[in-house]
Structures are given as structure tokens and as C-alpha cells.
Motif scaffolding. Structure first.
Motif, PDB file in Angstrom:
ATOM      1  N   ARG A 421       0.834  -1.205   0.000  1.00  9.33           N
ATOM      2  CA  ARG A 421       0.000   0.000   0.000  1.00  9.33           C
ATOM      3  C   ARG A 421       0.869   1.255   0.000  1.00  9.33           C
ATOM      4  NH1 ARG A 421      -5.505  -0.698   2.654  1.00  9.33           N
ATOM      5  NH2 ARG A 421      -5.035   1.275   3.695  1.00  9.33           N
ATOM      6  N   GLY A 443      -5.241  -5.740  -2.871  1.00 11.80           N
ATOM      7  CA  GLY A 443      -4.170  -6.212  -2.000  1.00 11.80           C
ATOM      8  C   GLY A 443      -3.927  -7.703  -2.129  1.00 11.80           C
ATOM      9  N   THR A 517      -8.084  -1.616   0.875  1.00 12.36           N
ATOM     10  CA  THR A 517      -7.112  -1.363  -0.176  1.00 12.36           C
ATOM     11  C   THR A 517      -7.801  -0.851  -1.433  1.00 12.36           C
ATOM     12  OG1 THR A 517      -5.683  -3.078   0.744  1.00 12.36           O
ATOM     13  CG2 THR A 517      -5.226  -2.382  -1.516  1.00 12.36           C
ATOM     14  N   SER A 584      -1.506   5.644   3.348  1.00 15.49           N
ATOM     15  CA  SER A 584      -1.554   4.221   3.027  1.00 15.49           C
ATOM     16  C   SER A 584      -1.874   3.357   4.226  1.00 15.49           C
ATOM     17  CB  SER A 584      -0.217   3.782   2.437  1.00 15.49           C
ATOM     18  OG  SER A 584       0.805   3.787   3.425  1.00 15.49           O
TER      19      SER A 584
END
Length: 609
Positions: A421, A443, A517, A584
């Protein structure tokens, strides 16, 4: 915004640093208006995206039905891996007919419908082109097998007489990228006795073409026009550095790697003892091919015409594993390709110094030829970066290991996702173009426990099970956590099994979920688009500890973004007046981002208005 003083407590080994300040321009803003210079392009691997007919293999109608996902994500274009007619010995990279769609994926009408629907949605379509080799089922190669040595049919490929007694040994000592010899012997069609050898840098079913033959040039220029006439917006060129071989095909005893240019291999030296380039990679003659192709593409939107519209440019993107960066940049000189994947960046060390060095060197090389830098972190040939970044540094580079197996050490999934991320948040802030690989917005990790008996990559077989190959990054997409095959189709069939972890990562489990994500990617892409970061100017920022990557990106007339990435060992404070645009790291327990510190392996975008 007030930039922070270095915090000695966050890095006990760091030396005092100067006051935080913007550094000189590393990359100037781009005002060309060409869409491809700043586009975010999403790779779709057709057999693993969506399966409309339920046979367990993704298809073109499945892709068309799911194009809304790309619009909602916020990308500009999609790149399709091969869907041509093929015996599928290498997942379609062994092409038997460049003008036909394989029945596994649908029909030519399905391809036309996909392109038309994508254009309706504002998406451009890039397709794969495989010019280094054909399938052994291609009519040309079948004709060559039936023809005698020295025939025009054999001259389209690299047939050679063998060495040793009665030609019983290969013409040279080259090794296949997929393992084993790069040469196979065929019988003489007149007598049935052992005859000539043919070169295959990859699988035995992928004979290399001879690009000194004018027929080969003419055929591929015709293939370009065939697909351009059907509306595609460009081509990603497979093994772009491999088409031309050094005259005489001299020996090269080094083992081949799946993703390698052969540069700096100390096992082979020239007569003076200096470094020598591998004779099958990055030969100067490839550039004449791409100049000719660029002229073909330019006829569809002549760049010098008074009515030239940069929004209608058709493009070429090179898959060229070439070192060093200035040599890779030769592929994107003004009269050659438009883009070339930045594999140096994909392999960059996960340190602030390593990231900064590769970013700066990339801009220096590409800016010198007037080309955009094309960033990438994952694709169908490398371990997914949500897993790769959790490996130790010796095993992390894109050129190895060749996949992971059930007996390998298990990577830390949480660490890998956290770093993935953060890495994506760095990449999507960088001016230039960027490529995403399907499922990284969820992800998805590498499938590391895939049963060996189900592996299909030819690398697995040709290395006698010494390299796992690329199957682990090619597993079908999860769309719905509770559906058969996680929504890949309605039947539950799947050409490769999906790991149980994919259920919780499915699209429907992440849409609308703060901190997921998927939503992180959507936010990054929205801010990138709104602030036109892809066309912006980049300056590094000094004054943080040596473990922090800091840079500012600002497009003319748009507010800027200050990017901070903490690649150290302890959290760092954010500026007291910082306005966080996106980070992130996952949100805190109450759902809000932590606006006071930046955690380890975290990246944050701050407003630099």
C-alpha cells in the motif's frame, strides 16, 4: 505548510540534517497534452479476470461485463494480455494466428465489442503483441518443418546446422529462459534423419523468428494495421529487447533468467576481459524495427498534421528488461516507442535512499530523450508486490525467485500488504505513466500454496521443478466473497485454484469500506487525476531523516502534494499543520486517519497548497 524539524528520537542513528526545504527540480512539468504520458493503465490477464461461460477460464465477454470496475476505480486504459489463437503451451504467449481470437476467449466479434464498450466508457485499449517468437503451431513454422534446409520457409526462423559429429550438438551453448537448451532438433523432411536445429529462447513450442528476414517485418506491420483498424489504442510489446540476435550467434554460457537483459553478467567477458552484452538481448538492430512501427502508428494520427489530436495517439510500450537506465531509455526516443516499463523501479530497494536513487535516475534517463517514465510494481511475470515486499532483500527483486511454493518460508502477509500500500502511494504520486496489475487494488497476495501438480507454467516443467514459475500471480480474480469461485463465474470452476484468503479480499468485501485497499486505490487515483500529478513537476524535499522519502509534486495551476514515505524503523511526526489528503496506513479504530504521526512502512499525501 510548515515542514518538520528532523526528529532524532525517530532515528537514533541519523545525523543532523539541514532545515527542510524543496530541492531543485528533478523532473519538469509536462504540458504536451498527450494522454499516454500520464495515463494509469490497468493490466487485465484475460484467463483470470472474469469467466462469462463458466468453463473455468476467463474470456472476452467476461472482461466486457466487468469494465465498469475499471471506471469506478479511476484508471485511463486497460492492457490485455494475449487472447490470440494459440495451443496455450505458454498461456497464449505462443501465438498460432495473430489475427484470430482463441475459442477459449471468444470470437473476433467479442474483441470488437470489448473495444467498443471500453471506448464508450472512456477507456483506451492496449493489446499484447508477441514478435520474438510464434507458436510451433503457426502455419509458418509448420511450413518450415516440411521444407528442406535453406528453404525460404525456414529462413523466417533461426534454423541452423548442428555442431559436433554429424551435427549432433546444438549450434551454440545458449540456454532457454524457461530452462534447458535453447535449441531443438527436427528431422530432415526428406529422409527422416536428424536434421537442423531451431532456436527457442523460451519454450520448445515457441520458435524464435529471424528478424533479418523482410517477410517477418512485413507480416508484423500488417498485424499492427489489422488491430489498429479495429480500433485498439496501442500495443504492449513482449520481449521487446529480444528480437535481434548478435550476428553469428556466438556462445553465451550464462544461465538465462526469466527477466534479464544479460547485462553485467560476470560469467562472460569479451576478449579484453570487459563486460559483454548477452548476444540475444538488447541488440542495436531492435531500434530500427520500432522506428518502422512508430511510422505505422503515426499514419493513424499524423503528429505533424495541423489537425493532430494528442488524445487520439496510438502507442507502443516496451517490455524490455534492459540495464542500465540510459540504455533502456533508448527504446523511448522520440521516433521509437512511447513507453517502456521501468523495471529498475520494480526492483528498487525498500529504503528511502534506494527509492530516491531509482526515481532520480529514472527521470534523468527518460527526460534526456523527452519520454515519460512508466512506473510499475506488479505484472503477470513477477511475484505480486503485496508478497514480494515482505521477502528479505535478497529474494525481493523482480528477477527472482521464480515464484514461491508451499515449502518456501511463508512471507508475512500483514507486512507485505502494508508495504505494498505504501509503495503504491509512492508510485501513483510520481509524474509519468503508471501500470497496475489486476487484483493489486484488492491487496491480493501471491498464491504461495498452489499444489505442484496443478502448476501450468512451462518454467516448472523445463527446470525439472527447480523454479515454480509464474502461476502464483495469475490466479483468477475474486469478485464476491460468498459466491462460487469468489464470483469469477457462476459454476465454481477455476483453471487455477484460488486461495482461501481471496474471499475476504473480494471486491464486494472492500467496496465502500473505509481504509480498504480498494478504497485506498480509488482515493489515490482520484487525487492524482484532480491535481494532475501525472503531468506535474517533482522536487525532492530535504530536512527529514535519512529513512524518509520526501518529495513534492505540483502541476501548473493545480495545488501540490507533499509525499512522505517512512521506510525506517520508528514512527515519525507529521507537520503540526499538516492536512492529510490520503495515507496508506489503515485507519485507527475510530475510522479516522492518524494525523499526528506516520507509521513505519507508511506513505502519506499532504496538501501543499
Amino acid at each position: 505548510m510548515t515542514l518538520p524539524e528532523p526528529d532524532p528520537q525517530s532515528d537514533p542513528q541519523s545525523e543532523p540534517q539541514p532545515e527542510p526545504a524543496l530541492q531543485p527540480v528533478t523532473h519538469a512539468a509536462d504540458s504536451s497534452g498527450a494522454w499516454w504520458r500520464s495515463a494509469v493503465i490497468y493490466q487485465v490477464y484475460p484467463r483470470s479476470w472474469a469467466d462469462a461461460d463458466g468453463d473455468g477460464i476467463g474470456d472476452l465477454p467476461g472482461i466486457t461485463a466487468r469494465l465498469d470496475h475499471l471506471v469506478e476505480l479511476g484508471v485511463d486504459a486497460l492492457w490485455l494480455s494475449p487472447f490470440y489463437a494459440s495451443p496455450m503451451h505458454d498461456a497464449g504467449y505462443d501465438v498460432a494466428d495473430y489475427r484470430a481470437v482463441d475459442a477459449l476467449f471468444g470470437t473476433l466479434a467479442d474483441a470488437d465489442a470489448l473495444v467498443a464498450r471500453a471506448h464508450q466508457l472512456g477507456l483506451r485499449v492496449i493489446i499484447d503483441l508477441v514478435p520474438n517468437h510464434t507458436s510451433s503451431d503457426h502455419p509458418w513454422f509448420q511450413e518450415a518443418l516440411a521444407a528442406p534446409a535453406g528453404s525460404p520457409a525456414r529462413a523466417r526462423y533461426l534454423f541452423r546446422e548442428g555442431s559436433g559429429p554429424e551435427g549432433s550438438e546444438p549450434p551454440n551453448d545458449w540456454r532457454s529462459v524457461f530452462g534447458g537448451r535453447a535449441w531443438s532438433r527436427v528431422p530432415d523432411p526428406r529422409t527422416g534423419d536428424p536434421g537442423q536445429w531451431y532456436l527457442h529462447l523460451f519454450d520448445v513450442t515457441q520458435p524464435d523468428l529471424d528478424w533479418t528476414n523482410p517477410q517477418v517485418h512485413a507480416e508484423f506491420e500488417a498485424v499492427l494495421r489489422f488491430w489498429l483498424d479495429r480500433g485498439v489504442d496501442g500495443f504492449r510489446v513482449d520481449v521487446a529487447h529480444g528480437l535481434v540476435k548478435e550476428p553469428g550467434l556466438p556462445d553465451w554460457s550464462a544461465e538465462q533468467e526469466l527477466l534479464s537483459s544479460g547485462e553485467d553478467d560476470d560469467r562472460d567477458r569479451d576478449d579484453a576481459g570487459g563486460d559483454r552484452r548477452a548476444p540475444m538481448w538488447d541488440q542495436d538492430g531492435v531500434h530500427d524495427i520500432y522506428r518502422a512501427w512508430r511510422r505505422v502508428l503515426n499514419t493513424y494520427n499524423p503528429p505533424d498534421a495541423p489537425d493532430h489530436d494528442p488524445a487520439l495517439d496510438r502507442i507502443l510500450c516496451a517490455e524490455a528488461w534492459v540495464d542500465p537506465l540510459p540504455r533502456a531509455a533508448r527504446y523511448v526516443r522520440p521516433d521509437e516507442m512511447h513507453q517502456a516499463f521501468n523495471f529498475e523501479y520494480l526492483q528498487a530497494p525498500w529504503t528511502a535512499a534506494g527509492q530516491r536513487a531509482v526515481i532520480a535516475a529514472s527521470y534523468a534517463a527518460c527526460d534526456a530523450v523527452g519520454a515519460p517514465t512508466t512506473w510499475v510494481l506488479s505484472n503477470h511475470d513477477v511475484i505480486r508486490h503485496a508478497t514480494r515486499l515482505a521477502l528479505d532483500s535478497a529474494r525481493r527483486t523482480g528477477r527472482g525467485p521464480q515464484g514461491l511454493g508451499a515449502t518456501d518460508p511463508v512471507p508475512d502477509a500483514a507486512l507485505g500488504l502494508r508495504r505494498a500500500r505504501a509503495a503504491t502511494a509512492i508510485m501513483l504520486a510520481l509524474p509519468g505513466s503508471a501500470y497496475l496489475y489486476q487484483g493489486e487494488e484488492l491487496g491480493l497476495p501471491e498464491h504461495t500454496s498452489l499444489p505442484d501438480e496443478l502448476r501450468q507454467d512451462p518454467t516448472w516443467v523445463r527446470t525439472d521443478h527447480g523454479a515454480y514459475g509464474r502461476d502464483g500471480c495469475r490466479v483468477p480474480m475474486p469478485w464476491a466473497g460468498d459466491a462460487p469461485a469468489y464470483g469469477f463465474n457462476t459454476t465454481g470452476a477455476s483453471w487455477l485454484p484460488q486461495p482461501a484468503a481471496y474471499g475476504a479480499l473480494a471486491v464486494d468485501r472492500q467496496q465502500g469500506v473505509p481504509g480498504s485497499t480498494y478504497e485506498l486505490y480509488r482515493t489515490l487515483l482520484r487525487i492524482r487525476r484532480d491535481r494532475r500529478l501525472g503531468t506535474g513537476e517533482l522536487r525532492f524535499v530535504a530536512g527529514y531523516t535519512k529513512e524518509v522519502l520526501a518529495f513534492e509534486v505540483r502541476a501548473p495551476g493545480r495545488p501540490g502534494v507533499l509525499v512522505l514515505a517512512n521506510l525506517g524503523t520508528a514512527p515519525i511526526p507529521l507537520p503540526a499543520d499538516a492536512r492529510v489528503l490520503v495515507g496508506s496506513a489503515a485507519p485507527t479504530a475510530d475510522g479516522a486517519p492518524d494525523g499526528s504521526t506516520l507509521p513505519v512502512d507508511g506513505t502519506v499525501w499532504l496538501a501543499a497548497d
